[in-house]
Write a protein that holds these residues in place. Structure first.
Motif, PDB file in Angstrom:
ATOM      1  N   SER A 142     -34.861 -35.416  -8.563  1.00 41.30           N
ATOM      2  CA  SER A 142     -33.592 -35.818  -7.947  1.00 41.30           C
ATOM      3  C   SER A 142     -32.481 -34.875  -8.402  1.00 41.30           C
ATOM      4  CB  SER A 142     -33.253 -37.258  -8.350  1.00 41.30           C
ATOM      5  OG  SER A 142     -32.875 -37.316  -9.718  1.00 41.30           O
ATOM      6  N   ARG A 143     -31.439 -34.793  -7.594  1.00 38.45           N
ATOM      7  CA  ARG A 143     -30.304 -33.932  -7.943  1.00 38.45           C
ATOM      8  C   ARG A 143     -29.635 -34.434  -9.223  1.00 38.45           C
ATOM      9  NH1 ARG A 143     -29.540 -30.546  -3.683  1.00 38.45           N
ATOM     10  NH2 ARG A 143     -30.396 -31.255  -1.673  1.00 38.45           N
ATOM     11  N   THR A 144     -29.627 -35.746  -9.395  1.00 38.57           N
ATOM     12  CA  THR A 144     -29.047 -36.307 -10.620  1.00 38.57           C
ATOM     13  C   THR A 144     -29.871 -35.912 -11.836  1.00 38.57           C
ATOM     14  OG1 THR A 144     -28.130 -38.188  -9.403  1.00 38.57           O
ATOM     15  CG2 THR A 144     -28.410 -38.445 -11.785  1.00 38.57           C
ATOM     16  N   TYR A 145     -31.191 -35.968 -11.706  1.00 46.58           N
ATOM     17  CA  TYR A 145     -32.066 -35.580 -12.814  1.00 46.58           C
ATOM     18  C   TYR A 145     -31.821 -34.122 -13.197  1.00 46.58           C
ATOM     19  CZ  TYR A 145     -36.387 -34.652 -15.410  1.00 46.58           C
ATOM     20  OH  TYR A 145     -37.300 -34.291 -16.373  1.00 46.58           O
ATOM     21  N   LEU A 146     -31.715 -33.273 -12.194  1.00 48.90           N
ATOM     22  CA  LEU A 146     -31.512 -31.850 -12.469  1.00 48.90           C
ATOM     23  C   LEU A 146     -30.126 -31.579 -13.057  1.00 48.90           C
ATOM     24  CD1 LEU A 146     -33.187 -30.310  -9.298  1.00 48.90           C
ATOM     25  CD2 LEU A 146     -34.113 -30.448 -11.621  1.00 48.90           C
ATOM     26  N   GLY A 147     -29.182 -32.533 -12.866  1.00 45.80           N
ATOM     27  CA  GLY A 147     -27.862 -32.379 -13.460  1.00 45.80           C
ATOM     28  C   GLY A 147     -27.850 -32.655 -14.956  1.00 45.80           C
ATOM     29  N   THR A 148     -28.873 -33.350 -15.432  1.00 49.17           N
ATOM     30  CA  THR A 148     -28.924 -33.698 -16.858  1.00 49.17           C
ATOM     31  C   THR A 148     -30.118 -33.076 -17.577  1.00 49.17           C
ATOM     32  OG1 THR A 148     -30.129 -35.745 -16.322  1.00 49.17           O
ATOM     33  CG2 THR A 148     -27.724 -35.884 -16.476  1.00 49.17           C
ATOM     34  N   HIS A 149     -30.987 -32.388 -16.853  1.00 49.12           N
ATOM     35  CA  HIS A 149     -32.147 -31.715 -17.447  1.00 49.12           C
ATOM     36  C   HIS A 149     -32.185 -30.275 -16.946  1.00 49.12           C
ATOM     37  CE1 HIS A 149     -33.201 -35.986 -17.625  1.00 49.12           C
ATOM     38  NE2 HIS A 149     -34.050 -35.680 -18.596  1.00 49.12           N
ATOM     39  N   GLU A 150     -32.661 -29.412 -17.784  1.00 53.16           N
ATOM     40  CA  GLU A 150     -32.752 -28.005 -17.378  1.00 53.16           C
ATOM     41  C   GLU A 150     -33.829 -27.842 -16.310  1.00 53.16           C
ATOM     42  OE1 GLU A 150     -33.376 -23.556 -19.327  1.00 53.16           O
ATOM     43  OE2 GLU A 150     -33.178 -25.332 -20.624  1.00 53.16           O
ATOM     44  N   GLN A 151     -33.470 -27.224 -15.206  1.00 51.96           N
ATOM     45  CA  GLN A 151     -34.412 -27.070 -14.103  1.00 51.96           C
ATOM     46  C   GLN A 151     -35.515 -26.084 -14.474  1.00 51.96           C
ATOM     47  OE1 GLN A 151     -32.665 -26.582 -10.254  1.00 51.96           O
ATOM     48  NE2 GLN A 151     -34.496 -25.664  -9.350  1.00 51.96           N
ATOM     49  N   PRO A 152     -36.784 -26.463 -14.292  1.00 50.50           N
ATOM     50  CA  PRO A 152     -37.883 -25.548 -14.609  1.00 50.50           C
ATOM     51  C   PRO A 152     -37.875 -24.344 -13.672  1.00 50.50           C
ATOM     52  CG  PRO A 152     -38.720 -27.511 -13.502  1.00 50.50           C
ATOM     53  CD  PRO A 152     -37.282 -27.772 -13.790  1.00 50.50           C
ATOM     54  N   ASP A 178     -42.382 -24.104 -17.957  1.00 52.91           N
ATOM     55  CA  ASP A 178     -41.221 -24.949 -18.260  1.00 52.91           C
ATOM     56  C   ASP A 178     -41.483 -26.427 -17.979  1.00 52.91           C
ATOM     57  OD1 ASP A 178     -39.855 -22.648 -18.916  1.00 52.91           O
ATOM     58  OD2 ASP A 178     -38.888 -22.466 -16.950  1.00 52.91           O
ATOM     59  N   LEU A 179     -42.545 -26.728 -17.219  1.00 54.38           N
ATOM     60  CA  LEU A 179     -42.819 -28.111 -16.858  1.00 54.38           C
ATOM     61  C   LEU A 179     -43.185 -28.973 -18.059  1.00 54.38           C
ATOM     62  CD1 LEU A 179     -44.921 -27.480 -13.601  1.00 54.38           C
ATOM     63  CD2 LEU A 179     -42.577 -28.376 -13.735  1.00 54.38           C
ATOM     64  N   ALA A 180     -43.608 -28.362 -19.142  1.00 57.79           N
ATOM     65  CA  ALA A 180     -44.019 -29.112 -20.336  1.00 57.79           C
ATOM     66  C   ALA A 180     -42.875 -29.934 -20.922  1.00 57.79           C
ATOM     67  CB  ALA A 180     -44.557 -28.150 -21.398  1.00 57.79           C
ATOM     68  N   ASP A 181     -41.661 -29.587 -20.584  1.00 61.77           N
ATOM     69  CA  ASP A 181     -40.504 -30.305 -21.112  1.00 61.77           C
ATOM     70  C   ASP A 181     -40.126 -31.524 -20.272  1.00 61.77           C
ATOM     71  OD1 ASP A 181     -40.261 -28.388 -23.124  1.00 61.77           O
ATOM     72  OD2 ASP A 181     -39.011 -27.103 -21.846  1.00 61.77           O
ATOM     73  N   HIS A 182     -40.919 -31.820 -19.242  1.00 58.23           N
ATOM     74  CA  HIS A 182     -40.552 -32.885 -18.304  1.00 58.23           C
ATOM     75  C   HIS A 182     -41.677 -33.908 -18.155  1.00 58.23           C
ATOM     76  CE1 HIS A 182     -37.034 -30.586 -16.851  1.00 58.23           C
ATOM     77  NE2 HIS A 182     -37.803 -29.528 -17.091  1.00 58.23           N
ATOM     78  N   GLY A 183     -41.296 -35.128 -17.791  1.00 50.64           N
ATOM     79  CA  GLY A 183     -42.258 -36.186 -17.521  1.00 50.64           C
ATOM     80  C   GLY A 183     -42.723 -36.143 -16.070  1.00 50.64           C
ATOM     81  N   LEU A 238     -33.618 -35.427  -3.049  1.00 56.07           N
ATOM     82  CA  LEU A 238     -34.725 -34.805  -3.768  1.00 56.07           C
ATOM     83  C   LEU A 238     -34.752 -33.306  -3.506  1.00 56.07           C
ATOM     84  CD1 LEU A 238     -37.666 -37.347  -3.260  1.00 56.07           C
ATOM     85  CD2 LEU A 238     -36.165 -37.081  -5.256  1.00 56.07           C
ATOM     86  N   VAL A 239     -35.043 -32.560  -4.575  1.00 54.04           N
ATOM     87  CA  VAL A 239     -35.109 -31.096  -4.487  1.00 54.04           C
ATOM     88  C   VAL A 239     -36.529 -30.666  -4.837  1.00 54.04           C
ATOM     89  CG1 VAL A 239     -34.258 -28.915  -5.436  1.00 54.04           C
ATOM     90  CG2 VAL A 239     -32.691 -30.875  -5.155  1.00 54.04           C
ATOM     91  N   ARG A 240     -37.097 -29.801  -4.008  1.00 51.12           N
ATOM     92  CA  ARG A 240     -38.445 -29.314  -4.307  1.00 51.12           C
ATOM     93  C   ARG A 240     -38.359 -28.191  -5.346  1.00 51.12           C
ATOM     94  NH1 ARG A 240     -43.362 -27.505  -0.212  1.00 51.12           N
ATOM     95  NH2 ARG A 240     -44.898 -27.227  -1.891  1.00 51.12           N
TER      96      ARG A 240
END
Length: 306
Positions: free
Chosen positions: A176-186, A191-196, A256-258
């Motif tokens: 989500s755009r909100t998620y990407l606003g608070t987490h570093e975009q892979p 980089d995916l290892a840092d995300h659930g 949602l952002v791909r």
């Protein structure tokens, strides 16, 4: 030269033939009994009476349930003729109108975005058809108990059934755009290892192709998991993590952002499975053709190309 009938043998009963038709469609006495509103013992008794009348076995027990013998397939042709005549009496002057219940098993997303509109189209032309949709994600059943048609992910390994590839579809990673606003975009797969990850529950996933899709991001820890793909979409929209989602579902949501589309694109396929006896029923054939038509119209969306 005419063949004389053995007068000591009774003619097949129309009721017995219709019972055979129900068993032939479902492969099980219990399902046939439920569909006909009778009990299992009555089904067994009528099949035995039919076999006495035709002079041989019409059913043989197989690994996936009861299967028609060669004599049984001949009897089934007669049963379908009887069924058609009876349906004609019911429909009366409504020439060309079909009636009956068609039961379909399909995955959640495909049920909602392909089977449901396909069923609606059929109902516009044939109001006498009722379509029952069971939304589930599983392998093709060997017994197909109670189902006329199944739509599954991945090429099915089935016996005494017809399978056809409907279309390919794509899974992609979304946030989500909100998620990407608070987490570093892979920016890379590493980089995916840092995300659930939002996806299916690993321990209950029975579809090999969907299970293998999980390997595209093995370093990701599980965030929210579910047996229902609509939950995946909504959990991703609620910022629970990065979802591995069907593109034709995720792309409907502007929030949602791909992510990493060039690196992560899992291509899978939908297959339709049905017994030949079911496909010979006009109402089933009408629904199947409508499913194929809607699938073709949605082809680009399924592949995430819109």
């Amino acid at each position: 030269m005419a063949v004389e009938r053995d007068l000591s043998r009774p003619l097949p009963s129309a009721d017995d033939l219709l019972v055979l038709l129900a068993v032939g469609r479902s492969g099980r006495f219990t399902s046939a009994a439920d569909n006909l509103g009778i009990n299992h013992t009555t089904v067994s008794r009528r099949i035995a009476a039919l076999e006495r009348a035709v002079g041989g076995r019409v059913l043989a027990r197989g690994a996936g349930g009861w299967e028609l013998t060669e004599l049984g397939r001949t009897a089934l042709d007669a049963a379908e003729s009887v069924d058609a005549v009876l349906r004609g009496l019911v429909t009366g002057h409504r020439t060309g109108e079909l009636e009956g219940v068609v039961r379909i098993s399909a995955t959640d997303g495909f049920s909602a975005y392909v089977v449901a509109p396909a069923a609606a189209r059929v109902r516009e032309r044939h109001p006498g058809i009722t379509v029952e949709i069971v939304a589930t994600t599983r392998r093709a059943s060997q017994q197909r108990s109670g189902m006329d048609v199944e739509v599954v992910v991945g090429q099915p390994q089935v016996h005494r059934a017809e399978s056809v590839r409907l279309a390919d579809y794509c899974l992609g990673l979304y946030a989500s755009r909100t998620y990407l606003g608070t987490h570093e975009q892979p920016r890379t797969a590493a980089d995916l290892a840092d995300h659930g990850l939002v996806y299916f529950i690993d321990s209950v996933l029975a579809v090999d192709d969907l299970d293998q899709a999980r390997t595209i991001a093995p370093s990701m820890h599980e965030s929210v998991t579910s047996t229902n793909v609509f939950v995946h979409v909504e959990a991703t929209r609620a910022h629970a993590g990065i979802g591995l989602l069907p593109c034709f579902m995720a792309d409907r949501h502007d929030d949602l952002v791909r992510l990493l589309p060039s690196d992560v694109a899992v291509r899978l396929s939908y297959w339709l499975v049905a017994r030949p006896e079911a496909l010979r029923r006009p109402e089933v054939a009408a629904v199947v053709e409508s499913i194929k038509a809607v699938t073709m119209e949605e082809r680009d969306a399924l592949l995430g190309q819109l």
